[in-house]
Write an enzyme that holds these catalytic residues in place. Structure first.
Site, PDB file in Angstrom:
ATOM      1  N   CYS A 253    -118.932  15.238 -45.832  1.00  0.00           N
ATOM      2  CA  CYS A 253    -118.134  14.919 -47.030  1.00  0.00           C
ATOM      3  C   CYS A 253    -117.251  13.682 -46.896  1.00  0.00           C
ATOM      4  O   CYS A 253    -117.460  12.690 -47.582  1.00  0.00           O
ATOM      5  CB  CYS A 253    -117.271  16.125 -47.397  1.00  0.00           C
ATOM      6  SG  CYS A 253    -118.264  17.550 -47.871  1.00  0.00           S
TER       7      CYS A 253
HETATM    8  N1  LIG Z   1    -121.130  21.018 -45.859  1.00  0.00           N
HETATM    9  C1  LIG Z   1    -120.064  20.997 -46.604  1.00  0.00           C
HETATM   10  O1  LIG Z   1    -118.978  21.280 -46.120  1.00  0.00           O
HETATM   11  C2  LIG Z   1    -120.107  20.657 -48.079  1.00  0.00           C
HETATM   12  C3  LIG Z   1    -119.024  21.009 -48.874  1.00  0.00           C
HETATM   13  C4  LIG Z   1    -119.052  20.734 -50.210  1.00  0.00           C
HETATM   14  C5  LIG Z   1    -120.154  20.075 -50.753  1.00  0.00           C
HETATM   15  N2  LIG Z   1    -121.194  19.698 -49.956  1.00  0.00           N
HETATM   16  C6  LIG Z   1    -122.315  19.021 -50.598  1.00  0.00           C
HETATM   17  O2  LIG Z   1    -123.356  19.948 -50.833  1.00  0.00           O
HETATM   18  C7  LIG Z   1    -124.654  19.338 -50.684  1.00  0.00           C
HETATM   19  C8  LIG Z   1    -125.448  20.051 -49.628  1.00  0.00           C
HETATM   20  O3  LIG Z   1    -124.750  19.938 -48.397  1.00  0.00           O
HETATM   21  P1  LIG Z   1    -125.024  20.924 -47.178  1.00  0.00           P
HETATM   22  O4  LIG Z   1    -123.887  20.731 -46.255  1.00  0.00           O
HETATM   23  O5  LIG Z   1    -125.352  22.288 -47.666  1.00  0.00           O
HETATM   24  O6  LIG Z   1    -126.350  20.241 -46.566  1.00  0.00           O
HETATM   25  P2  LIG Z   1    -127.290  20.862 -45.424  1.00  0.00           P
HETATM   26  O7  LIG Z   1    -127.931  19.700 -44.768  1.00  0.00           O
HETATM   27  O8  LIG Z   1    -126.555  21.866 -44.617  1.00  0.00           O
HETATM   28  O9  LIG Z   1    -128.401  21.663 -46.243  1.00  0.00           O
HETATM   29  C9  LIG Z   1    -129.272  21.070 -47.140  1.00  0.00           C
HETATM   30  C10 LIG Z   1    -130.562  21.864 -47.125  1.00  0.00           C
HETATM   31  O10 LIG Z   1    -131.396  21.321 -48.158  1.00  0.00           O
HETATM   32  C11 LIG Z   1    -132.737  21.352 -47.686  1.00  0.00           C
HETATM   33  N3  LIG Z   1    -133.525  20.426 -48.489  1.00  0.00           N
HETATM   34  C12 LIG Z   1    -133.598  19.081 -48.423  1.00  0.00           C
HETATM   35  N4  LIG Z   1    -134.413  18.620 -49.387  1.00  0.00           N
HETATM   36  C13 LIG Z   1    -134.851  19.695 -50.085  1.00  0.00           C
HETATM   37  C14 LIG Z   1    -135.712  19.860 -51.193  1.00  0.00           C
HETATM   38  N5  LIG Z   1    -136.275  18.813 -51.802  1.00  0.00           N
HETATM   39  N6  LIG Z   1    -135.953  21.103 -51.622  1.00  0.00           N
HETATM   40  C15 LIG Z   1    -135.373  22.169 -51.009  1.00  0.00           C
HETATM   41  N7  LIG Z   1    -134.547  22.077 -49.961  1.00  0.00           N
HETATM   42  C16 LIG Z   1    -134.287  20.845 -49.512  1.00  0.00           C
HETATM   43  C17 LIG Z   1    -132.624  20.989 -46.224  1.00  0.00           C
HETATM   44  O11 LIG Z   1    -133.754  21.422 -45.504  1.00  0.00           O
HETATM   45  C18 LIG Z   1    -131.344  21.747 -45.824  1.00  0.00           C
HETATM   46  O12 LIG Z   1    -131.628  23.041 -45.331  1.00  0.00           O
HETATM   47  C19 LIG Z   1    -124.345  17.879 -50.378  1.00  0.00           C
HETATM   48  O13 LIG Z   1    -124.314  17.151 -51.567  1.00  0.00           O
HETATM   49  C20 LIG Z   1    -122.951  17.940 -49.783  1.00  0.00           C
HETATM   50  O14 LIG Z   1    -122.250  16.715 -49.936  1.00  0.00           O
HETATM   51  C21 LIG Z   1    -121.198  20.008 -48.636  1.00  0.00           C
END
Ligand SMILES: NC(=O)c1ccc[n+]([C@@H]2O[C@H](COP(=O)([O-])OP(=O)(O)OC[C@H]3O[C@@H](n4cnc5c(N)ncnc54)[C@H](O)[C@@H]3O)[C@@H](O)[C@H]2O)c1
Length: 396
Positions: A253
């Site tokens: 983030c």
């Molecule tokens: N991690 C955090 O603390 C946090 C907090 C708030 C918001 N976010 C936001 O949330 C979103 C996701 O972040 P995250 O931390 O969960 O990411 P992450 O990398 O932990 O998980 C993302 C998942 O999406 C999967 N993926 C990728 N492409 C895909 C597709 N086309 N179809 C299906 N699955 C797919 C990946 O294999 C992975 O398992 C981002 O935009 C991030 O900025 C993250």
């Protein structure tokens, strides 16, 4: 409701168990076959979701992970929770969001509520998702996720949830869904407001962290303790909020989201100068840490055994994405030191394994997890503390 969640990472899996706990039937869709197999075997890969909790939802039929695109058709709600990283030149990379939208366009034949929880700039839901899905008349809402992995005080249930929809019907349906597992819903007038609020929250943190990082350097040059100054300033009961200096910023983030805001700002002709400067300061912190370590070790670390302790980007999580520890290690090696790292939560990273702390000439504490072996740390000849928690140690 029948709910499909696209992406089963930190955000998607957290929402999956939150919604499963509220009685919804969840399909956790992900392209990562190994991850899907592990989830279906009841193994969680994130700190906030227990294996026992996941296994119970699988056993009751409330949760199932899948790599099969066809299973998302027929759902009432489809949540997008995929990565939104930066590309090689630090511009937004929306390829995962586009892939998720294309997946819906290709496979979902019956109308659903489509919610984007992935963090992105204002206009993403309208222009990058809804516009790619034309054949079916879906409802669209933005509800940016605010989860803070490892935070035991604020979670999915009690963190207020923002909702902005493309239509009033989308807002109504999104509120109906999220109200089943979130205590407070805050409706905003458009998806763009919800999207901008999320990236502004993280920009606020990025800029303030950069400010204290710069101040820490000023204070050190002045021969006073920056942390003591910040603690003193924090006694003011109004108009001040304490942020802590550190070796840089990490995770998905803070180092990333502000650049999404800067990207759209540039497009509309407003230079995002605070974001640019904050990035410069935060990205330069590993070099500052190494400069101080060298100075504190008599001017050279050539041939010395250094252990970097805690390589995830924050306490008590195993997440190494964008961690400043990587640059700290690389820069220490450039100085001719023999560098190992220690992190009980990370174990293996960048093709290397966690090493012992004891026996090193120099220890650089980047991230402190609970249960750290302080005696081993203090047994090293010189300790540099980036966390402000080791009394008497040199540090920031
Ligand atoms: N991690 C955090 O603390 C946090 C907090 C708030 C918001 N976010 C936001 O949330 C979103 C996701 O972040 P995250 O931390 O969960 O990411 P992450 O990398 O932990 O998980 C993302 C998942 O999406 C999967 N993926 C990728 N492409 C895909 C597709 N086309 N179809 C299906 N699955 C797919 C990946 O294999 C992975 O398992 C981002 O935009 C991030 O900025 C993250």
């Amino acid at each position: 409701m029948r709910v499909a969640i696209i992406g089963q990472g930190y955000v998607g899996l957290t929402i999956a168990v939150g919604a499963a706990g509220a009685g919804h039937s969840i399909i956790g869709f992900d392209v990562n076959e190994g991850l899907v197999a592990a989830l279906n075997a009841g193994t969680s890969h994130i700190e906030g979701v227990l294996d026992t909790e996941l296994a119970a939802f699988i056993a009751s039929g409330a949760y199932k992970a899948s790599t099969e695109p066809v299973v998302i058709d027929g759902c009432d709600v489809i949540v997008i929770a995929v990565p939104t990283p930066l590309d090689d030149v630090r511009n937004p990379d929306l390829s995962y969001v586009h892939a998720a939208a294309d997946l819906i366009a290709k496979n979902v034949k019956s109308p659903a509520l489509i919610v984007n929880e992935s963090t992105s700039y204002p206009g993403t839901l309208r222009n990058e998702i809804a516009r790619r899905i034309t054949a079916v008349d879906h409802l669209y809402a933005s509800s940016p996720e605010r989860v803070d992995p490892g935070n035991t005080e604020w979670g999915t249930k009690n963190t207020p949830r923002l909702i902005g929809g493309l239509t009033p019907a989308a807002v109504t349906k999104a509120k109906e869904f999220y109200a089943t597992f979130c205590d407070t819903i805050f409706e905003v007038s458009s998806p763009e407001v919800a999207e901008a609020a999320k990236i502004f929250e993280n920009t606020f943190r990025q800029v303030n962290i950069a400010l204290v990082n710069e101040f820490a350097q000023i204070a050190d040059a002045l021969g006073i303790s920056g942390r003591e100054v910040l603690d003193a300033a924090a006694t003011k009961p109004y108009g001040f909020m304490e942020f802590n200096p550190g070796p840089g910023v990490g995770g998905h983030c803070i180092p990333v989201d502000p650049s999404y805001l800067a990207h759209v700002a540039n497009q509309v002709g407003v230079p995002a100068t605070f974001i640019k400067r904050a990035n410069e300061v935060n990205l330069a912190m590993p070099a500052y840490v190494v400069k101080r370590v060298v100075a504190g070790s008599g001017g050279s670390i050539k041939g010395k055994a250094v252990v970097v302790v805690g390589v995830s980007y924050k306490s008590n999580v195993a997440d190494t994405r964008e961690t400043p520890a990587a640059a700290v290690i690389d820069l220490l090696r450039e100085q001719g030191a023999t560098v190992a790292w220690h992190d009980d939560l990370v174990g293996n990273w960048r093709g290397e394994s966690s090493a012992a702390i004891k026996g090193a000439d120099i220890a650089v504490l980047v991230t402190k997890h609970d249960g750290l072996d302080l005696a081993a740390l203090k047994s090293c000849g010189y300790v540099f503390d980036c966390t402000g928690t080791i009394a008497g140690a040199d540090g920031i």
